[in-house]
Design a protein around this motif. Structure first.
Motif, PDB file in Angstrom:
ATOM      1  N   LEU A   1       0.826  -1.211   0.000  1.00  0.00           N
ATOM      2  CA  LEU A   1       0.000   0.000   0.000  1.00  0.00           C
ATOM      3  C   LEU A   1       0.860   1.260   0.000  1.00  0.00           C
ATOM      4  CD1 LEU A   1      -2.813  -0.974   2.540  1.00  0.00           C
ATOM      5  CD2 LEU A   1      -2.999  -0.782   0.060  1.00  0.00           C
ATOM      6  N   LEU A   2       1.904   1.233   0.787  1.00  0.00           N
ATOM      7  CA  LEU A   2       2.822   2.374   0.835  1.00  0.00           C
ATOM      8  C   LEU A   2       3.474   2.603  -0.530  1.00  0.00           C
ATOM      9  CD1 LEU A   2       3.778   4.385   2.976  1.00  0.00           C
ATOM     10  CD2 LEU A   2       5.644   2.847   3.499  1.00  0.00           C
ATOM     11  N   GLY A   3       3.891   1.537  -1.169  1.00  0.00           N
ATOM     12  CA  GLY A   3       4.493   1.645  -2.498  1.00  0.00           C
ATOM     13  C   GLY A   3       3.517   2.160  -3.540  1.00  0.00           C
ATOM     14  N   LEU A   4       2.271   1.665  -3.510  1.00  0.00           N
ATOM     15  CA  LEU A   4       1.271   2.159  -4.451  1.00  0.00           C
ATOM     16  C   LEU A   4       0.956   3.632  -4.205  1.00  0.00           C
ATOM     17  CD1 LEU A   4      -1.224  -0.844  -4.627  1.00  0.00           C
ATOM     18  CD2 LEU A   4       0.218   0.019  -6.465  1.00  0.00           C
ATOM     19  N   GLY A   5       0.906   4.013  -2.937  1.00  0.00           N
ATOM     20  CA  GLY A   5       0.660   5.411  -2.618  1.00  0.00           C
ATOM     21  C   GLY A   5       1.776   6.311  -3.111  1.00  0.00           C
ATOM     22  N   LEU A   6       3.019   5.877  -2.923  1.00  0.00           N
ATOM     23  CA  LEU A   6       4.151   6.668  -3.407  1.00  0.00           C
ATOM     24  C   LEU A   6       4.166   6.745  -4.932  1.00  0.00           C
ATOM     25  CD1 LEU A   6       6.941   5.493  -0.962  1.00  0.00           C
ATOM     26  CD2 LEU A   6       5.858   7.744  -1.058  1.00  0.00           C
ATOM     27  N   TYR A   7       3.787   5.643  -5.574  1.00  0.00           N
ATOM     28  CA  TYR A   7       3.701   5.653  -7.035  1.00  0.00           C
ATOM     29  C   TYR A   7       2.621   6.632  -7.488  1.00  0.00           C
ATOM     30  CZ  TYR A   7       2.162   4.266 -11.680  1.00  0.00           C
ATOM     31  OH  TYR A   7       1.775   4.285 -12.992  1.00  0.00           O
TER      32      TYR A   7
ATOM     33  N   TYR B   1      -3.651   9.450  -0.644  1.00  0.00           N
ATOM     34  CA  TYR B   1      -3.384   9.798   0.759  1.00  0.00           C
ATOM     35  C   TYR B   1      -3.850   8.689   1.692  1.00  0.00           C
ATOM     36  CZ  TYR B   1      -2.304  14.588  -0.683  1.00  0.00           C
ATOM     37  OH  TYR B   1      -1.740  15.701  -1.257  1.00  0.00           O
ATOM     38  N   GLY B   2      -4.973   8.074   1.376  1.00  0.00           N
ATOM     39  CA  GLY B   2      -5.455   6.950   2.179  1.00  0.00           C
ATOM     40  C   GLY B   2      -4.503   5.765   2.136  1.00  0.00           C
ATOM     41  N   LEU B   3      -4.018   5.460   0.931  1.00  0.00           N
ATOM     42  CA  LEU B   3      -3.049   4.369   0.790  1.00  0.00           C
ATOM     43  C   LEU B   3      -1.790   4.651   1.599  1.00  0.00           C
ATOM     44  CD1 LEU B   3      -3.256   3.630  -3.050  1.00  0.00           C
ATOM     45  CD2 LEU B   3      -4.111   2.188  -1.198  1.00  0.00           C
ATOM     46  N   LEU B   4      -1.314   5.888   1.519  1.00  0.00           N
ATOM     47  CA  LEU B   4      -0.113   6.261   2.265  1.00  0.00           C
ATOM     48  C   LEU B   4      -0.356   6.170   3.768  1.00  0.00           C
ATOM     49  CD1 LEU B   4       1.156   9.296   0.171  1.00  0.00           C
ATOM     50  CD2 LEU B   4       2.263   7.076   0.407  1.00  0.00           C
ATOM     51  N   GLY B   5      -1.517   6.619   4.215  1.00  0.00           N
ATOM     52  CA  GLY B   5      -1.823   6.584   5.643  1.00  0.00           C
ATOM     53  C   GLY B   5      -1.936   5.175   6.187  1.00  0.00           C
ATOM     54  N   VAL B   6      -2.695   4.342   5.495  1.00  0.00           N
ATOM     55  CA  VAL B   6      -2.863   2.963   5.959  1.00  0.00           C
ATOM     56  C   VAL B   6      -1.550   2.196   5.851  1.00  0.00           C
ATOM     57  CG1 VAL B   6      -4.057   0.781   5.486  1.00  0.00           C
ATOM     58  CG2 VAL B   6      -5.336   2.924   5.434  1.00  0.00           C
TER      59      VAL B   6
ATOM     60  N   GLN C   1       1.801  10.794 -12.113  1.00  0.00           N
ATOM     61  CA  GLN C   1       1.616  12.122 -12.712  1.00  0.00           C
ATOM     62  C   GLN C   1       0.365  12.184 -13.586  1.00  0.00           C
ATOM     63  OE1 GLN C   1       5.314  13.200 -14.568  1.00  0.00           O
ATOM     64  NE2 GLN C   1       6.405  13.219 -12.616  1.00  0.00           N
ATOM     65  N   GLY C   2      -0.757  11.629 -13.046  1.00  0.00           N
ATOM     66  CA  GLY C   2      -2.032  11.675 -13.753  1.00  0.00           C
ATOM     67  C   GLY C   2      -2.225  10.602 -14.790  1.00  0.00           C
ATOM     68  N   ASN C   3      -1.275   9.693 -14.939  1.00  0.00           N
ATOM     69  CA  ASN C   3      -1.374   8.641 -15.951  1.00  0.00           C
ATOM     70  C   ASN C   3      -1.054   7.280 -15.322  1.00  0.00           C
ATOM     71  OD1 ASN C   3      -1.771   7.484 -18.422  1.00  0.00           O
ATOM     72  ND2 ASN C   3       0.283   7.911 -19.173  1.00  0.00           N
ATOM     73  N   ALA C   4      -1.733   6.960 -14.218  1.00  0.00           N
ATOM     74  CA  ALA C   4      -1.465   5.720 -13.486  1.00  0.00           C
ATOM     75  C   ALA C   4      -2.050   4.518 -14.230  1.00  0.00           C
ATOM     76  CB  ALA C   4      -2.060   5.807 -12.095  1.00  0.00           C
ATOM     77  N   PHE C   5      -1.559   3.332 -13.879  1.00  0.00           N
ATOM     78  CA  PHE C   5      -2.072   2.106 -14.495  1.00  0.00           C
ATOM     79  C   PHE C   5      -3.473   1.770 -14.010  1.00  0.00           C
ATOM     80  CE2 PHE C   5       0.246   0.659 -10.756  1.00  0.00           C
ATOM     81  CZ  PHE C   5      -0.632  -0.235 -10.178  1.00  0.00           C
ATOM     82  N   HIS C   6      -3.924   2.391 -12.909  1.00  0.00           N
ATOM     83  CA  HIS C   6      -5.298   2.241 -12.431  1.00  0.00           C
ATOM     84  C   HIS C   6      -5.839   3.624 -12.108  1.00  0.00           C
ATOM     85  CE1 HIS C   6      -8.750   1.007 -10.061  1.00  0.00           C
ATOM     86  NE2 HIS C   6      -8.581  -0.213 -10.560  1.00  0.00           N
TER      87      HIS C   6
END
Length: 91
Positions: free
Chosen positions: A29-35, A56-61, A41-46
């Protein structure tokens, strides 16, 4: 090394492995949040990773789980180190 120390060491090692397995989703989750925050930059794979509230939720959890993991593992590592030193001193 006496059998009591061996049993304690084996128990500590199994607890460390279990805690690391439980903590793996937090790291993901931390890695996905950082990504989502810095890499996408607005062009994520999801598309959810483009939403800052989700990121922010991903980073927090993820950070919460990682901190729990760290504060749970530190005493176990210290106890493991102490047991290893005791066993090497007696042999």
């Amino acid at each position: 090394m006496n059998t009591h120390n061996e049993e304690q060491l084996k128990h500590i090692k199994s607890k460390i492995v279990k805690i690391q397995i439980i903590g793996a989703p937090g790291t993901i989750l931390l890695g996905l949040g950082l990504y989502g925050m810095f890499g996408a930059q607005g062009n994520a794979f999801h598309p959810l990773l483009n939403d800052l509230n989700i990121v922010y939720g991903l980073l927090g959890v993820g950070a919460t789980i990682a901190l729990w993991q760290l504060f749970t593992l530190i005493p176990l590592w210290r106890k493991q180190s102490r047991l290893v030193k005791e066993s090497s001193a007696t042999t």
